[in-house]
Design a protein around this motif. Sequence first.
Motif, PDB file in Angstrom:
ATOM      1  N   ASP A  56      19.271  32.491  57.317  1.00  0.00           N
ATOM      2  CA  ASP A  56      20.152  31.613  56.548  1.00  0.00           C
ATOM      3  C   ASP A  56      19.616  30.186  56.559  1.00  0.00           C
ATOM      4  N   ALA A  57      19.125  29.766  57.706  1.00  0.00           N
ATOM      5  CA  ALA A  57      18.609  28.407  57.860  1.00  0.00           C
ATOM      6  C   ALA A  57      17.388  28.175  56.971  1.00  0.00           C
ATOM      7  N   GLU A  58      16.511  29.167  56.919  1.00  0.00           N
ATOM      8  CA  GLU A  58      15.314  29.034  56.089  1.00  0.00           C
ATOM      9  C   GLU A  58      15.673  29.016  54.609  1.00  0.00           C
ATOM     10  N   SER A  59      16.640  29.841  54.228  1.00  0.00           N
ATOM     11  CA  SER A  59      17.092  29.873  52.844  1.00  0.00           C
ATOM     12  C   SER A  59      17.718  28.539  52.447  1.00  0.00           C
ATOM     13  N   LEU A  60      18.516  27.981  53.329  1.00  0.00           N
ATOM     14  CA  LEU A  60      19.129  26.668  53.082  1.00  0.00           C
ATOM     15  C   LEU A  60      18.068  25.585  52.924  1.00  0.00           C
ATOM     16  N   LEU A  61      17.079  25.620  53.791  1.00  0.00           N
ATOM     17  CA  LEU A  61      16.028  24.602  53.762  1.00  0.00           C
ATOM     18  C   LEU A  61      15.284  24.622  52.434  1.00  0.00           C
ATOM     19  N   LEU A  62      14.913  25.802  51.980  1.00  0.00           N
ATOM     20  CA  LEU A  62      14.176  25.908  50.717  1.00  0.00           C
ATOM     21  C   LEU A  62      14.997  25.377  49.547  1.00  0.00           C
ATOM     22  N   LYS A  63      16.309  25.651  49.572  1.00  0.00           N
ATOM     23  CA  LYS A  63      17.186  25.140  48.522  1.00  0.00           C
ATOM     24  C   LYS A  63      17.317  23.619  48.615  1.00  0.00           C
ATOM     25  N   ASP A  64      17.477  23.140  49.844  1.00  0.00           N
ATOM     26  CA  ASP A  64      17.626  21.694  50.059  1.00  0.00           C
ATOM     27  C   ASP A  64      16.392  20.918  49.608  1.00  0.00           C
ATOM     28  N   LEU A  65      15.226  21.501  49.829  1.00  0.00           N
ATOM     29  CA  LEU A  65      13.978  20.790  49.555  1.00  0.00           C
ATOM     30  C   LEU A  65      13.733  20.543  48.076  1.00  0.00           C
ATOM     31  N   THR A  66      14.358  21.326  47.208  1.00  0.00           N
ATOM     32  CA  THR A  66      14.049  21.210  45.777  1.00  0.00           C
ATOM     33  C   THR A  66      14.284  19.794  45.244  1.00  0.00           C
ATOM     34  N   GLN A  67      15.365  19.144  45.668  1.00  0.00           N
ATOM     35  CA  GLN A  67      15.647  17.802  45.171  1.00  0.00           C
ATOM     36  C   GLN A  67      14.652  16.771  45.707  1.00  0.00           C
ATOM     37  N   PHE A  68      14.138  17.015  46.889  1.00  0.00           N
ATOM     38  CA  PHE A  68      13.185  16.069  47.481  1.00  0.00           C
ATOM     39  C   PHE A  68      11.782  16.294  46.923  1.00  0.00           C
ATOM     40  N   GLU A  69      11.461  17.540  46.675  1.00  0.00           N
ATOM     41  CA  GLU A  69      10.193  17.847  46.000  1.00  0.00           C
ATOM     42  C   GLU A  69      10.176  17.221  44.610  1.00  0.00           C
ATOM     43  N   ALA A  70      11.301  17.310  43.911  1.00  0.00           N
ATOM     44  CA  ALA A  70      11.400  16.725  42.574  1.00  0.00           C
ATOM     45  C   ALA A  70      11.311  15.206  42.638  1.00  0.00           C
ATOM     46  N   ALA A  71      11.912  14.615  43.671  1.00  0.00           N
ATOM     47  CA  ALA A  71      11.884  13.155  43.816  1.00  0.00           C
ATOM     48  C   ALA A  71      10.460  12.653  44.006  1.00  0.00           C
ATOM     49  N   VAL A  72       9.682  13.374  44.805  1.00  0.00           N
ATOM     50  CA  VAL A  72       8.291  12.973  45.033  1.00  0.00           C
ATOM     51  C   VAL A  72       7.463  13.183  43.771  1.00  0.00           C
ATOM     52  N   GLU A  73       7.614  14.348  43.166  1.00  0.00           N
ATOM     53  CA  GLU A  73       6.832  14.654  41.973  1.00  0.00           C
ATOM     54  C   GLU A  73       7.132  13.690  40.821  1.00  0.00           C
ATOM     55  N   ASN A  74       8.396  13.334  40.643  1.00  0.00           N
ATOM     56  CA  ASN A  74       8.792  12.524  39.500  1.00  0.00           C
ATOM     57  C   ASN A  74       8.584  11.025  39.695  1.00  0.00           C
ATOM     58  N   ASN A  75       8.445  10.590  40.937  1.00  0.00           N
ATOM     59  CA  ASN A  75       8.353   9.151  41.195  1.00  0.00           C
ATOM     60  C   ASN A  75       6.988   8.668  41.665  1.00  0.00           C
ATOM     61  N   VAL A  76       6.157   9.579  42.132  1.00  0.00           N
ATOM     62  CA  VAL A  76       4.798   9.203  42.522  1.00  0.00           C
ATOM     63  C   VAL A  76       3.902   9.320  41.300  1.00  0.00           C
ATOM     64  N   LYS A  77       3.202   8.249  40.980  1.00  0.00           N
ATOM     65  CA  LYS A  77       2.397   8.194  39.759  1.00  0.00           C
ATOM     66  C   LYS A  77       0.905   8.432  40.003  1.00  0.00           C
ATOM     67  N   VAL A  78       0.535   8.677  41.234  1.00  0.00           N
ATOM     68  CA  VAL A  78      -0.866   8.944  41.546  1.00  0.00           C
ATOM     69  C   VAL A  78      -1.005  10.392  41.988  1.00  0.00           C
TER      70      VAL A  78
END
Length: 221
Positions: A56-78
């Motif tokens: 359950d913990a691993e499943s939660l983590l993967l779901k939680d990470l999506t917003q942070f992965e998107a934040a890095v991808e969308n805001n880092v320009k290099v």
Amino acid sequence: MTRQISQHGLDKLKQWEGLKTKAYQDSKGEWTIGYGHTAKAGSLTPVKGMVITKEDAESLLLKDLTQFEAAVENNVKVKLNDNQFAALVSFAFNVGTGAFKSSTLLKKLNKGDFDAVPAELMKWVHTGKTKNQGLVNRRRAEGYLWMEGAFVTSKDIVPEQKTVNPELNLEGIGQVATAASSFGTFAAGSGPVQWAFAAVMVAGFAVLFFCYIKRFMEAKL
């Protein structure tokens, strides 16, 4: 599709967060469970006494990470390699997307200052006004992850060229030829002085020839 953290980066993040299958209050007083899951991270609201499984913990983590992965991808320009991306996802996961987007770290990185990132990470080590050793350790680890595999050979670096049989040149051949010629001149005379010089020349020629052959064989390896 949003870029995802690598398995190597995920393993590191799980190590830094630590697994807690029973809900607890973090340093800010927020109820937390699994790998750093809070109500801010996802839909599940941890409460006192809640217990989940490792799966359950691993499943939660993967779901939680999506917003942070998107934040890095969308805001880092290099362009980032996998380890750099993972380090920033871990950082954003820990401090929040808002703090990440407004950080000096992001501003410097987007200007191409990759070297500034480890030092900027180390500015985020306080809980309130108190330095938190756990955060110090995590920021250092994120900095190490950032630097893993980050070296890219400069296009200005010229690879060393191996010289093929460097001893087969006019200088080396000339040395041997000169020695042989000198030996012939002395040997043509007669008398003890000439023969003494001839003996010296034979020894010198032998040493020179031996060195020449040795260098030639080493060059072929």
